[in-house]
Design a protein around this motif. Sequence first.
Motif, short mmCIF file in Angstrom:
data_model
loop_
_atom_site.label_atom_id
_atom_site.label_comp_id
_atom_site.label_asym_id
_atom_site.label_seq_id
_atom_site.Cartn_x
_atom_site.Cartn_y
_atom_site.Cartn_z
N GLY A 94 3.55 -2.38 5.20
CA GLY A 94 2.53 -1.57 4.56
C GLY A 94 1.14 -1.92 5.07
N LEU A 95 0.88 -3.19 5.21
CA LEU A 95 -0.41 -3.63 5.74
C LEU A 95 -0.61 -3.15 7.18
CD1 LEU A 95 -2.97 -5.33 5.42
CD2 LEU A 95 -1.64 -7.29 6.20
N GLY B 3 4.91 0.10 -4.82
CA GLY B 3 4.54 0.96 -5.93
C GLY B 3 3.04 1.08 -6.15
N VAL B 4 2.25 0.39 -5.36
CA VAL B 4 0.79 0.44 -5.48
C VAL B 4 0.24 1.17 -4.27
CG1 VAL B 4 -1.32 -0.94 -5.59
CG2 VAL B 4 0.75 -1.74 -6.75
N THR B 5 -0.62 2.15 -4.52
CA THR B 5 -1.22 2.89 -3.41
C THR B 5 -2.54 2.23 -3.02
OG1 THR B 5 -0.22 4.95 -4.13
CG2 THR B 5 -2.11 5.12 -2.64
N LEU B 6 -2.63 1.86 -1.76
CA LEU B 6 -3.86 1.31 -1.21
C LEU B 6 -4.62 2.44 -0.56
CD1 LEU B 6 -2.32 -1.79 0.59
CD2 LEU B 6 -3.30 -1.72 -1.69
N GLU B 7 -5.93 2.51 -0.80
CA GLU B 7 -6.73 3.56 -0.19
C GLU B 7 -8.14 3.04 0.00
OE1 GLU B 7 -8.52 7.95 -1.27
OE2 GLU B 7 -6.75 7.25 -2.32
N TRP B 8 -8.67 3.29 1.18
CA TRP B 8 -10.06 2.98 1.45
C TRP B 8 -10.54 3.83 2.61
CZ3 TRP B 8 -6.10 -0.46 2.36
CH2 TRP B 8 -5.85 -0.77 3.69
N PRO B 9 -11.84 4.18 2.60
CA PRO B 9 -12.36 4.95 3.73
C PRO B 9 -12.43 4.07 4.97
CG PRO B 9 -13.96 4.82 1.94
CD PRO B 9 -12.78 4.00 1.55
N LYS B 10 -12.16 4.66 6.10
CA LYS B 10 -12.17 3.91 7.35
C LYS B 10 -13.49 3.19 7.56
CE LYS B 10 -11.75 4.49 12.30
NZ LYS B 10 -11.59 5.42 13.38
N GLU B 11 -14.60 3.86 7.25
CA GLU B 11 -15.91 3.26 7.51
C GLU B 11 -16.22 2.09 6.59
OE1 GLU B 11 -16.20 6.88 4.96
OE2 GLU B 11 -15.47 6.54 6.97
N SER B 12 -15.45 1.89 5.52
CA SER B 12 -15.71 0.76 4.64
C SER B 12 -14.77 -0.42 4.91
CB SER B 12 -15.61 1.18 3.17
OG SER B 12 -14.26 1.44 2.84
N ALA B 13 -14.01 -0.33 5.97
CA ALA B 13 -13.13 -1.44 6.33
C ALA B 13 -13.97 -2.69 6.55
CB ALA B 13 -12.33 -1.11 7.58
N PRO C 213 -9.58 8.68 5.39
CA PRO C 213 -9.27 7.51 4.58
C PRO C 213 -7.89 6.96 4.90
CG PRO C 213 -9.08 9.51 3.27
CD PRO C 213 -9.61 9.91 4.62
N VAL C 214 -7.73 5.70 4.59
CA VAL C 214 -6.46 5.01 4.79
C VAL C 214 -5.71 5.04 3.47
CG1 VAL C 214 -5.40 2.81 5.36
CG2 VAL C 214 -7.46 3.53 6.55
N HIS C 215 -4.45 5.51 3.49
CA HIS C 215 -3.58 5.54 2.31
C HIS C 215 -2.31 4.80 2.68
CE1 HIS C 215 -6.00 8.68 0.45
NE2 HIS C 215 -5.90 9.39 1.56
N GLU C 216 -1.88 3.92 1.82
CA GLU C 216 -0.61 3.24 2.05
C GLU C 216 -0.07 2.78 0.72
OE1 GLU C 216 2.67 2.09 3.79
OE2 GLU C 216 1.03 2.96 4.92
#
Length: 143
Positions: free
Chosen positions: A96-97, A116-126, A109-112
Amino acid sequence: MTERGWSYADLERESGRALTRGRWQQLGSADVQHKFPNPESLTVIAQVLQIDVTSVVLAAARAVGLPVTAQAGDFANQLPAGTERLSDPMREAILGLIRAAVAGTAAGPVHEEVGGVTLEWPKESAPSRQDPDGPAARREADV
């Protein structure tokens, strides 16, 4: 061999003498091989080195001069021995990582989902894109 501190004699012993020290040395040399190893030898090599047989087959093909290119890059070959013993949940978390990191190289955005937990963050905030003196750095300094 270096990583594990093994000699060719150790490999012979670990293989139950299915492959001799001389054969291990021949396989370990950078010389082009003249004969593709038989299936039993490929299986023994994979077991002793604790890697998947596909990696052994591809390495053997390269050793006899076939132009084998890794389709997914060499990243998979860099995984340490023993990764096959990871539990399914640990394997899924690591995958997943990796999937999230790969998706982060694309626009949007990144979704994974991991366990059972959805990880999400915008690419520019990595984290790699953050200003070292930005809000995240200030929050860490406040801690």
